[in-house]
Every structure is written in C-alpha cells, then in structure tokens.
Design a protein around this motif. Structure first.
Motif, PDB file in Angstrom:
ATOM      1  N   TYR A 126       0.659 -23.751  15.132  1.00 22.45           N
ATOM      2  CA  TYR A 126      -0.725 -23.331  14.858  1.00 22.45           C
ATOM      3  C   TYR A 126      -1.022 -23.481  13.373  1.00 22.45           C
ATOM      4  CZ  TYR A 126      -0.724 -21.015  19.420  1.00 22.45           C
ATOM      5  OH  TYR A 126      -0.655 -20.751  20.763  1.00 22.45           O
ATOM      6  N   TRP A 127      -2.175 -24.045  13.061  1.00 25.47           N
ATOM      7  CA  TRP A 127      -2.696 -24.098  11.700  1.00 25.47           C
ATOM      8  C   TRP A 127      -4.036 -23.374  11.786  1.00 25.47           C
ATOM      9  CZ3 TRP A 127       0.110 -27.654  14.199  1.00 25.47           C
ATOM     10  CH2 TRP A 127       1.241 -28.150  13.562  1.00 25.47           C
ATOM     11  N   ALA A 128      -4.054 -22.104  11.400  1.00 25.94           N
ATOM     12  CA  ALA A 128      -5.233 -21.278  11.669  1.00 25.94           C
ATOM     13  C   ALA A 128      -5.481 -20.266  10.559  1.00 25.94           C
ATOM     14  CB  ALA A 128      -5.062 -20.541  13.002  1.00 25.94           C
ATOM     15  N   LEU A 129      -6.724 -19.823  10.504  1.00 24.51           N
ATOM     16  CA  LEU A 129      -7.175 -18.772   9.593  1.00 24.51           C
ATOM     17  C   LEU A 129      -7.746 -17.671  10.471  1.00 24.51           C
ATOM     18  CD1 LEU A 129      -9.193 -19.401   6.400  1.00 24.51           C
ATOM     19  CD2 LEU A 129     -10.094 -17.812   8.068  1.00 24.51           C
ATOM     20  N   TRP A 130      -7.595 -16.405  10.045  1.00 24.50           N
ATOM     21  CA  TRP A 130      -8.145 -15.316  10.855  1.00 24.50           C
ATOM     22  C   TRP A 130      -8.685 -14.198   9.993  1.00 24.50           C
ATOM     23  CZ3 TRP A 130      -2.785 -16.241  10.954  1.00 24.50           C
ATOM     24  CH2 TRP A 130      -1.984 -15.241  10.383  1.00 24.50           C
ATOM     25  N   LEU A 131      -9.500 -13.375  10.660  1.00 27.72           N
ATOM     26  CA  LEU A 131     -10.068 -12.157  10.070  1.00 27.72           C
ATOM     27  C   LEU A 131      -9.604 -10.981  10.910  1.00 27.72           C
ATOM     28  CD1 LEU A 131     -12.064 -10.476   8.310  1.00 27.72           C
ATOM     29  CD2 LEU A 131     -13.837 -11.076   9.981  1.00 27.72           C
ATOM     30  N   ARG A 132      -9.015  -9.973  10.255  1.00 34.03           N
ATOM     31  CA  ARG A 132      -8.617  -8.716  10.895  1.00 34.03           C
ATOM     32  C   ARG A 132      -8.771  -7.598   9.864  1.00 34.03           C
ATOM     33  NH1 ARG A 132      -8.088 -11.996  14.163  1.00 34.03           N
ATOM     34  NH2 ARG A 132      -6.549 -12.328  15.787  1.00 34.03           N
ATOM     35  N   ASP A 133      -9.301  -6.472  10.273  1.00 28.53           N
ATOM     36  CA  ASP A 133      -9.386  -5.292   9.404  1.00 28.53           C
ATOM     37  C   ASP A 133      -9.985  -5.612   8.036  1.00 28.53           C
ATOM     38  OD1 ASP A 133      -8.113  -3.731  11.420  1.00 28.53           O
ATOM     39  OD2 ASP A 133      -6.170  -4.508  10.753  1.00 28.53           O
ATOM     40  N   GLY A 134     -11.000  -6.473   8.017  1.00 30.93           N
ATOM     41  CA  GLY A 134     -11.691  -6.816   6.772  1.00 30.93           C
ATOM     42  C   GLY A 134     -10.936  -7.778   5.876  1.00 30.93           C
ATOM     43  N   GLU A 135      -9.782  -8.287   6.328  1.00 32.90           N
ATOM     44  CA  GLU A 135      -8.983  -9.205   5.508  1.00 32.90           C
ATOM     45  C   GLU A 135      -8.897 -10.576   6.166  1.00 32.90           C
ATOM     46  OE1 GLU A 135      -5.953  -6.145   3.266  1.00 32.90           O
ATOM     47  OE2 GLU A 135      -5.179  -7.353   4.910  1.00 32.90           O
ATOM     48  N   TYR A 136      -9.065 -11.608   5.332  1.00 31.35           N
ATOM     49  CA  TYR A 136      -8.925 -12.990   5.774  1.00 31.35           C
ATOM     50  C   TYR A 136      -7.523 -13.452   5.422  1.00 31.35           C
ATOM     51  CZ  TYR A 136     -13.983 -12.755   6.001  1.00 31.35           C
ATOM     52  OH  TYR A 136     -15.265 -12.381   6.308  1.00 31.35           O
ATOM     53  N   ARG A 137      -6.862 -14.105   6.379  1.00 34.15           N
ATOM     54  CA  ARG A 137      -5.513 -14.598   6.139  1.00 34.15           C
ATOM     55  C   ARG A 137      -5.362 -15.998   6.728  1.00 34.15           C
ATOM     56  NH1 ARG A 137      -2.041 -10.661   4.176  1.00 34.15           N
ATOM     57  NH2 ARG A 137      -2.822  -8.544   4.421  1.00 34.15           N
ATOM     58  N   ALA A 138      -4.525 -16.781   6.070  1.00 30.22           N
ATOM     59  CA  ALA A 138      -4.137 -18.089   6.595  1.00 30.22           C
ATOM     60  C   ALA A 138      -2.770 -17.938   7.230  1.00 30.22           C
ATOM     61  CB  ALA A 138      -4.090 -19.116   5.472  1.00 30.22           C
ATOM     62  N   GLY A 139      -2.561 -18.610   8.348  1.00 25.85           N
ATOM     63  CA  GLY A 139      -1.334 -18.473   9.118  1.00 25.85           C
ATOM     64  C   GLY A 139      -0.163 -19.234   8.560  1.00 25.85           C
ATOM     65  N   PRO A 162       5.178 -16.135   4.918  1.00 25.98           N
ATOM     66  CA  PRO A 162       4.337 -15.089   5.517  1.00 25.98           C
ATOM     67  C   PRO A 162       2.850 -15.452   5.377  1.00 25.98           C
ATOM     68  CG  PRO A 162       5.099 -14.367   3.369  1.00 25.98           C
ATOM     69  CD  PRO A 162       5.763 -15.695   3.624  1.00 25.98           C
ATOM     70  N   PRO A 163       1.962 -14.756   6.114  1.00 24.68           N
ATOM     71  CA  PRO A 163       0.531 -15.065   6.031  1.00 24.68           C
ATOM     72  C   PRO A 163       0.008 -14.923   4.597  1.00 24.68           C
ATOM     73  CG  PRO A 163       0.961 -13.673   7.917  1.00 24.68           C
ATOM     74  CD  PRO A 163       2.240 -13.725   7.116  1.00 24.68           C
ATOM     75  N   THR A 164      -0.928 -15.806   4.232  1.00 15.01           N
ATOM     76  CA  THR A 164      -1.529 -15.814   2.901  1.00 15.01           C
ATOM     77  C   THR A 164      -2.842 -15.041   2.930  1.00 15.01           C
ATOM     78  OG1 THR A 164      -0.568 -17.982   2.446  1.00 15.01           O
ATOM     79  CG2 THR A 164      -2.423 -17.296   1.063  1.00 15.01           C
ATOM     80  N   LEU A 165      -2.949 -14.000   2.100  1.00 16.13           N
ATOM     81  CA  LEU A 165      -4.184 -13.233   1.976  1.00 16.13           C
ATOM     82  C   LEU A 165      -5.199 -14.072   1.214  1.00 16.13           C
ATOM     83  CD1 LEU A 165      -5.712 -10.531   2.334  1.00 16.13           C
ATOM     84  CD2 LEU A 165      -4.754  -9.836   0.131  1.00 16.13           C
ATOM     85  N   LEU A 166      -6.411 -14.173   1.737  1.00 20.24           N
ATOM     86  CA  LEU A 166      -7.469 -14.967   1.116  1.00 20.24           C
ATOM     87  C   LEU A 166      -8.558 -14.046   0.584  1.00 20.24           C
ATOM     88  CD1 LEU A 166      -7.818 -17.652   3.937  1.00 20.24           C
ATOM     89  CD2 LEU A 166      -6.343 -17.717   1.913  1.00 20.24           C
ATOM     90  N   THR A 167      -9.190 -14.462  -0.499  1.00 20.95           N
ATOM     91  CA  THR A 167     -10.289 -13.686  -1.081  1.00 20.95           C
ATOM     92  C   THR A 167     -11.505 -14.595  -1.252  1.00 20.95           C
ATOM     93  OG1 THR A 167      -9.396 -14.126  -3.283  1.00 20.95           O
ATOM     94  CG2 THR A 167      -8.787 -12.036  -2.269  1.00 20.95           C
ATOM     95  N   PRO A 168     -12.253 -14.809  -0.160  1.00 26.12           N
ATOM     96  CA  PRO A 168     -13.437 -15.671  -0.257  1.00 26.12           C
ATOM     97  C   PRO A 168     -14.474 -15.086  -1.207  1.00 26.12           C
ATOM     98  CG  PRO A 168     -13.213 -14.753   1.961  1.00 26.12           C
ATOM     99  CD  PRO A 168     -12.069 -14.243   1.164  1.00 26.12           C
TER     100      PRO A 168
END
Length: 191
Positions: A101-114, A117-123
């Motif tokens: 999987y090559w994916a990005l997600w939103l959970r609990d107000g946080e964006y992460r790339a898969g 470990p997952p990368t926290l993103l700050t758009p």
C-alpha cells in the motif's frame, strides 16, 4: 505542480463493487463511497475486503502516468492511495509499501503517510480534495491538496508490483461525525 499534468493524464477512476467491504455503500455511478453503518447482504468473495472498510478502483495501472482527484470534504477519517492488486484483503491491514500500500490517511485530526513508521504530515491547510499523481515507471506517487495546490507527500523510489489499483477508505461513520462520502471528482476542464 498539479496544473502541469492534470489535463493530459486525467484517469477515469471508478470504484469496483466486487472489492468493497460489506459495510460500504457505493453510488450507482461508482464515483462515491461511504460507510453505510451496517453490513449489506452481498456475496463474501475472495476479492472483497472483509475487515477493513476499503474498496479498490476498477482501473488496473501497470504503466504510464495517471492523475485523479477525490473530494474528502470535512470528513474526520479517510485513506487514499494505491495498492498492489494482489494485496491480502482479509483481516487487518497495515497500509505501508512493505504490505503493498502507498497511502495517506487522516485519523484523530492527524494526517499521516503510510511509511514505516508512519510519517506525520503538517499540511498548510486541511485538504477538502486530494489529487493523486502516479508515475508508474518512476516509482512515484504524489498526493496534493487540490485547493491550494500544495504537495502533501510523495512516495518515491518504489518498485511497484506488476499491477496497482486505486485504494479508498471512507473511514468509520463514527455516529454520524464522519458520515460523508469520498467522491471521485471529474478532472477535465479544470483551470
């Protein structure tokens, strides 16, 4: 920049109902998906996700460059990306390149790339629509905030499997807090 490729490479992505988790509701035109908050009476097939609220695009991507956009609106949880057509669809999944999987997600107000470990993103701003640009031969998937045309994340240097498919998860309904649908947007004609 999105404008460099969105016109000539727009992909006509639609959802594949045969892969959709039983709790997902797809529109008749195959362009939107949401959590229906209860299981539907559909055949339990090998290609259907049985635990994760996910669905794949019908399109099989094995070469070239492709671009599509998905409206996420004000949803509080979602996943978007691509995956190996042969991924395991039974049980829990870990959306990372190691698991196909090559994916990005939103959970609990946080964006992460898969990544692992997952990368926290700050758009710069929360995206209301996400653009996905896949360059198969270059081994690159870039995800953009369509509204301000900013890059959210790029997976690069990937050795993609023989066939990729678009990957979508609208997330759990969460008692109506995340009831909206993911909507595949038309790209042609955008300026």
């Amino acid at each position: 920049m999105i404008s460099d490729f969105c016109f000539c490479l727009a992909a006509a992505v639609t959802l594949d109902p045969d892969t959709a988790n039983l709790w997902l509701v797809l529109s008749e035109d195959g362009r939107s998906v949401r959590d229906g908050d209860r299981a539907q009476d559909l055949p339990k097939t090998p290609q259907r996700f049985n635990h994760v609220l996910a669905v794949l695009g019908r399109e099989r991507l094995s070469s070239g460059r492709h671009y599509w956009e998905v409206e996420v609106g004000d949803k509080t949880a979602w996943d978007l990306g691509v995956c190996d057509e042969a991924v395991n669809r039974k049980g829990r999944i870990t959306p990372s390149p190691e698991d196909g999987y090559w994916a990005l997600w939103l959970r609990d107000g946080e964006y992460r790339a898969g990544t692992f470990p997952p990368t926290l993103l700050t758009p710069r701003a929360p995206p209301r629509a996400v653009g996905l640009f896949l360059d198969y031969e270059a081994g690159r998937l870039s995800l953009y905030n369509v509204d301000d045309r900013s890059l959210l994340f790029t997976f690069s240097g990937a050795s993609f499997p023989p066939t990729l498919r678009p990957y979508f998860s609208p997330g759990l309904n969460e008692g109506g807090r995340n009831a909206g649908a993911l909507l595949i947007l038309p790209v042609t004609g955008r300026e």
